[in-house]
Scaffold this active site. Structure first.
Site, PDB file in Angstrom:
ATOM      1  N   LYS A  53      11.609 -24.264  16.589  1.00 35.33           N
ATOM      2  CA  LYS A  53      12.270 -23.430  15.580  1.00 35.33           C
ATOM      3  C   LYS A  53      13.440 -24.190  14.953  1.00 35.33           C
ATOM      4  O   LYS A  53      13.635 -24.169  13.729  1.00 35.33           O
ATOM      5  CB  LYS A  53      12.751 -22.116  16.210  1.00 35.33           C
ATOM      6  CG  LYS A  53      11.594 -21.171  16.543  1.00 35.33           C
ATOM      7  CD  LYS A  53      12.009 -19.990  17.415  1.00 35.33           C
ATOM      8  CE  LYS A  53      10.793 -19.187  17.839  1.00 35.33           C
ATOM      9  NZ  LYS A  53      11.090 -18.044  18.717  1.00 35.33           N
ATOM     10  N   GLN A  97      15.953 -15.922  22.320  1.00 38.39           N
ATOM     11  CA  GLN A  97      14.590 -16.224  22.750  1.00 38.39           C
ATOM     12  C   GLN A  97      14.193 -15.345  23.937  1.00 38.39           C
ATOM     13  O   GLN A  97      14.914 -15.230  24.915  1.00 38.39           O
ATOM     14  CB  GLN A  97      14.474 -17.721  23.119  1.00 38.39           C
ATOM     15  CG  GLN A  97      13.071 -18.190  23.466  1.00 38.39           C
ATOM     16  CD  GLN A  97      12.084 -18.098  22.304  1.00 38.39           C
ATOM     17  OE1 GLN A  97      12.459 -18.206  21.144  1.00 38.39           O
ATOM     18  NE2 GLN A  97      10.815 -17.872  22.620  1.00 38.39           N
ATOM     19  N   ASP A 120      14.377 -11.635  13.755  1.00 35.66           N
ATOM     20  CA  ASP A 120      13.164 -11.453  14.566  1.00 35.66           C
ATOM     21  C   ASP A 120      12.541 -10.073  14.308  1.00 35.66           C
ATOM     22  O   ASP A 120      11.395  -9.828  14.668  1.00 35.66           O
ATOM     23  CB  ASP A 120      13.523 -11.525  16.056  1.00 35.66           C
ATOM     24  CG  ASP A 120      13.114 -12.841  16.699  1.00 35.66           C
ATOM     25  OD1 ASP A 120      12.094 -13.414  16.291  1.00 35.66           O
ATOM     26  OD2 ASP A 120      13.828 -13.279  17.620  1.00 35.66           O
TER      27      ASP A 120
HETATM   28  N1  GUN Z   1       9.248 -15.051  22.588  1.00 35.19           N
HETATM   29  C1  GUN Z   1       7.961 -15.116  22.195  1.00 35.19           C
HETATM   30  N2  GUN Z   1       7.847 -14.922  20.863  1.00 35.19           N
HETATM   31  C2  GUN Z   1       9.105 -14.717  20.408  1.00 35.19           C
HETATM   32  C3  GUN Z   1       9.633 -14.476  19.110  1.00 35.19           C
HETATM   33  O1  GUN Z   1       8.930 -14.371  18.099  1.00 35.19           O
HETATM   34  N3  GUN Z   1      10.982 -14.339  19.051  1.00 35.19           N
HETATM   35  C4  GUN Z   1      11.789 -14.432  20.155  1.00 35.19           C
HETATM   36  N4  GUN Z   1      13.082 -14.256  19.990  1.00 35.19           N
HETATM   37  N5  GUN Z   1      11.316 -14.646  21.368  1.00 35.19           N
HETATM   38  C5  GUN Z   1       9.978 -14.797  21.489  1.00 35.19           C
END
Ligand code: GUN
Length: 293
Positions: A53, A97, A120
């Protein structure tokens, strides 16, 4: 018959090229979109997602602010960092995350994120807005799945969409998006309590696998010609690989390729789209801070 492989990597690159132009326009007005990323603990999959990311941000000229906390951190410590991000005008998006380490109340942490920076789309406020169709940040993986279904060119109105998995971050929001009037699919959600899952999946024009179970969807569970979207990312042991594992999705890829009409690969399908929709939300958030854009 062999399915069309839906190239999420290429679609993601195309959208990111458009976002890069928007980031340049913002930069010309003195705003560099900033994504704050908080990782608690050292789960290897989470470390690699967060790294991907942050790399993606840099590639389109965005800033990422990286914070890491040890696995044993308290809820109060995590919330304090989220609140500092909320208050920081250079932060346009906040990403915590998931999953968080055991013992941390995930819901409490998510609720601490300002809905206006919740790129998110995980906060109860944004989920509520999504369900009633108000403007909001859409959750990134479901949004990316919708884009891939569009890429497949399937007619969604009246189609039967079957989702296998009911997580808060994929299955449930996806069910909501697919029943929107603009998409107009009829939706079935399968989960661990479903009696004969194959009976449902075999009736799917659009099948979305998001259960987190390696190669759960076999060829005989797929309707010929169906559009199959594989959200799964699972590490399975593989002694032939130097690292000792390989990635597989929730779909038995090789076998389903012979039955489906369209199929996403793992990797290279949904994954790059999730990150792209995160960048998209962060750029949208930054644009809101600039009058007249
Ligand atoms: N863990 C797995 N997928 C995601 C996501 O799209 N965002 C976040 N913050 N954590 C995740």
């Amino acid at each position: 018959m062999s399915a069309t492989v839906l190239d999420g990597k290429k679609l993601a690159e195309d959208i990111r090229a458009e976002l890069k132009v928007r980031v340049q326009a913002l930069a010309a007005r003195g705003v560099v979109p900033g994504l704050a990323v908080l990782l608690v603990g050292e789960d290897p999959a989470s470390v690699s997602y967060v790294t991907a990311k942050e790399k993606a941000c840099a590639e389109i000229g965005m800033r990422s602010i990286d914070r890491r906390l040890p696995a044993g951190s308290s809820e109060a410590e995590i919330v304090a960092i989220v609140e500092a991000f909320n208050a920081d005008p250079s932060v346009n998006g906040i990403l915590v995350q998931l999953p968080l380490p055991k013992g941390v109340n995930e819901a409490r942490i998510i609720e601490a994120i300002s809905p206006e920076k919740d790129v998110d789309g995980f906060t109860p406020v944004n989920i509520g807005r999504m369900v009633i169709g108000e403007p909001c940040f859409l959750p990134c993986t479901p949004h990316g799945v919708i884009k891939l279904i569009e890429l497949a060119g399937v007619k969604t109105a009246g189609a039967h969409a079957v989702i296998v998995g009911r997580s808060n971050i994929v299955g449930k929001p996806l069910a909501n998006l697919l029943v929107r009037k603009s998409i107009n699919a009829t939706v079935t959600v399968c989960h661990t309590g479903t009696k004969d899952m194959a009976e449902h999946t075999r009736r799917a024009d659009i099948l979305i696998a998001c259960a987190g179970v390696p190669e759960l969807i076999k060829a005989d569970m797929v309707k010929p010609g169906a559009c199959v979207i594989d959200v799964g990312v699972n590490r399975v042991d593989d002694a032939t690989k130097a690292k000792g594992w390989r990635l597989v999705g929730d779909v038995d890829y090789k076998a389903v390729l012979e039955v489906a009409g369209a199929l996403t690969p793992v990797p290279g399908g949904v994954g790059p789209m999730t990150i792209t929709m995160l960048l998209y939300n962060t750029v949208e958030s930054a644009e809101k801070t600039v009058k007249g854009s």
